[in-house]
Design a protein around this motif. Sequence first.
Motif, mmCIF file in Angstrom:
data_model
loop_
_atom_site.group_PDB
_atom_site.id
_atom_site.type_symbol
_atom_site.label_atom_id
_atom_site.label_comp_id
_atom_site.label_asym_id
_atom_site.label_seq_id
_atom_site.Cartn_x
_atom_site.Cartn_y
_atom_site.Cartn_z
ATOM 1 N N ALA A 230 0.826 -1.210 0.000
ATOM 2 C CA ALA A 230 0.000 0.000 0.000
ATOM 3 C C ALA A 230 0.864 1.266 0.000
ATOM 4 N N ALA A 231 1.932 1.256 0.801
ATOM 5 C CA ALA A 231 2.804 2.434 0.882
ATOM 6 C C ALA A 231 3.498 2.693 -0.457
ATOM 7 N N ARG A 232 3.937 1.636 -1.089
ATOM 8 C CA ARG A 232 4.656 1.795 -2.360
ATOM 9 C C ARG A 232 3.705 2.199 -3.498
ATOM 10 N N VAL A 233 2.479 1.695 -3.439
ATOM 11 C CA VAL A 233 1.483 2.076 -4.448
ATOM 12 C C VAL A 233 1.194 3.582 -4.338
ATOM 13 N N GLN A 234 1.154 4.106 -3.126
ATOM 14 C CA GLN A 234 0.978 5.556 -2.946
ATOM 15 C C GLN A 234 2.120 6.313 -3.614
ATOM 16 N N GLU A 235 3.344 5.800 -3.476
ATOM 17 C CA GLU A 235 4.499 6.466 -4.104
ATOM 18 C C GLU A 235 4.392 6.412 -5.622
ATOM 19 N N ALA A 236 3.957 5.275 -6.152
ATOM 20 C CA ALA A 236 3.790 5.156 -7.603
ATOM 21 C C ALA A 236 2.730 6.142 -8.096
ATOM 22 N N ALA A 237 1.645 6.253 -7.340
ATOM 23 C CA ALA A 237 0.566 7.169 -7.726
ATOM 24 C C ALA A 237 1.050 8.623 -7.692
ATOM 25 N N ASP B 212 -5.929 -0.227 -6.956
ATOM 26 C CA ASP B 212 -5.347 0.561 -5.857
ATOM 27 C C ASP B 212 -4.605 1.782 -6.400
ATOM 28 N N LEU B 213 -3.889 1.588 -7.510
ATOM 29 C CA LEU B 213 -3.084 2.674 -8.090
ATOM 30 C C LEU B 213 -3.962 3.835 -8.549
ATOM 31 N N VAL B 214 -4.980 3.542 -9.331
ATOM 32 C CA VAL B 214 -5.796 4.648 -9.861
ATOM 33 C C VAL B 214 -6.583 5.345 -8.752
ATOM 34 N N ARG B 215 -6.945 4.606 -7.707
ATOM 35 C CA ARG B 215 -7.651 5.248 -6.589
ATOM 36 C C ARG B 215 -6.727 6.130 -5.763
ATOM 37 N N ALA B 216 -5.429 5.835 -5.828
ATOM 38 C CA ALA B 216 -4.464 6.654 -5.077
ATOM 39 C C ALA B 216 -4.038 7.889 -5.867
ATOM 40 N N LEU C 192 4.288 -3.453 -10.693
ATOM 41 C CA LEU C 192 4.362 -3.764 -9.260
ATOM 42 C C LEU C 192 5.673 -4.480 -8.957
ATOM 43 N N LEU C 193 5.975 -5.506 -9.761
ATOM 44 C CA LEU C 193 7.172 -6.314 -9.511
ATOM 45 C C LEU C 193 8.055 -6.375 -10.745
ATOM 46 N N ASP C 194 9.344 -6.514 -10.509
ATOM 47 C CA ASP C 194 10.309 -6.744 -11.590
ATOM 48 C C ASP C 194 11.226 -7.880 -11.158
ATOM 49 N N LYS C 195 11.372 -8.858 -12.068
ATOM 50 C CA LYS C 195 12.292 -9.982 -11.825
ATOM 51 C C LYS C 195 13.393 -9.909 -12.869
ATOM 52 N N PRO C 196 14.378 -9.024 -12.687
ATOM 53 C CA PRO C 196 15.391 -8.830 -13.736
ATOM 54 C C PRO C 196 16.207 -10.087 -14.019
ATOM 55 N N SER C 197 16.310 -10.983 -13.052
ATOM 56 C CA SER C 197 17.105 -12.202 -13.257
ATOM 57 C C SER C 197 16.491 -13.122 -14.304
ATOM 58 N N ARG C 198 15.215 -12.914 -14.638
ATOM 59 C CA ARG C 198 14.517 -13.776 -15.598
ATOM 60 C C ARG C 198 14.410 -13.153 -16.993
ATOM 61 N N ARG C 199 14.975 -11.973 -17.170
ATOM 62 C CA ARG C 199 14.759 -11.229 -18.417
ATOM 63 C C ARG C 199 15.348 -11.934 -19.633
ATOM 64 N N LYS C 200 14.556 -12.004 -20.693
ATOM 65 C CA LYS C 200 15.009 -12.569 -21.979
ATOM 66 C C LYS C 200 15.140 -11.498 -23.047
ATOM 67 N N VAL C 201 14.438 -10.399 -22.875
ATOM 68 C CA VAL C 201 14.514 -9.302 -23.838
ATOM 69 C C VAL C 201 14.796 -8.007 -23.076
ATOM 70 N N ASN C 202 15.440 -7.091 -23.766
ATOM 71 C CA ASN C 202 15.882 -5.866 -23.110
ATOM 72 C C ASN C 202 14.740 -4.847 -23.045
ATOM 73 N N VAL C 203 14.019 -4.874 -21.957
ATOM 74 C CA VAL C 203 12.894 -3.954 -21.789
ATOM 75 C C VAL C 203 12.737 -3.677 -20.298
ATOM 76 N N SER C 204 12.197 -2.506 -19.984
ATOM 77 C CA SER C 204 11.981 -2.217 -18.564
ATOM 78 C C SER C 204 10.779 -1.295 -18.404
ATOM 79 N N ALA C 205 10.255 -1.264 -17.190
ATOM 80 C CA ALA C 205 9.162 -0.356 -16.862
ATOM 81 C C ALA C 205 9.737 1.025 -16.562
ATOM 82 N N ASP C 206 8.850 2.016 -16.545
ATOM 83 C CA ASP C 206 9.283 3.373 -16.203
ATOM 84 C C ASP C 206 9.290 3.577 -14.684
ATOM 85 N N PHE C 207 8.459 2.818 -14.001
ATOM 86 C CA PHE C 207 8.435 2.870 -12.531
ATOM 87 C C PHE C 207 8.223 1.452 -12.025
#
Length: 179
Positions: free
Chosen positions: A16-23, A50-54, A127-142
């Motif tokens: 919940a705290a981190r979702v507030q930061e993302a919002a 939760d994100l859009v409500r925050a 919400l989550l990133d598992k960089p150790s599993r990445r097969k293609v070079n892409v990332s989220a902005d947050f």
Amino acid sequence: MHKDCEKIVIGAEEIAARVQEAAAWLDGRFCGSVPVAVCNLKGSVMFFTDLVRAMKTDVELDFMAVSSYGNETVAAGRPKIKKHLFSSVQGRDVILAEDIVDTGRTLVTLRNFFAERGAKSLTVVTLLDKPSRRKVNVSADFTCFVVEDAFLVGYGLDYAERYRNLPYIAALRRDVYES
Ligand code: PRP
């Protein structure tokens, strides 16, 4: 904690705290425009609502579904769009909420999808990133949380469609998914 889980990896309050930061981060980025917030079903549903409500920014909501093939031997691992958006995103600022970036293939498919449909901009919040599993070079902005390569369920994430309604993110017991 659910009996099928080994341990809670991220608790409900921490989420919940981190979702507030993302919002708040999104509010800073979009003051003055009305973006379309897109939920990639089903895993993102809890995070999205939760994100859009925050958020303080006015947003429109839309939904789509992309199936990702976890088994790399199937269909060359290429995700398919199973449910399209209700509205056009031509010329619109788009916020895409993802529950997890794993191999990254779903996110590549979605970035291409929104570019082809003429979105003015695309901001990906995961919400989550598992960089150790990445097969293609892409990332989220947050990214809310970077996680280790464990089998995670809860807060939208499933195993065989179960556990999505857990309010926390937990590691599933190995004997549950290997049985
Ligand atoms: C999951 C998750 C992401 C994607 C990430 O979706 O919701 O969209 O996989 O994986 P990738 O980075 O390896 O492409 P899934 O196909 O399991 O559907 P679901 O959201 O309905 O559970």
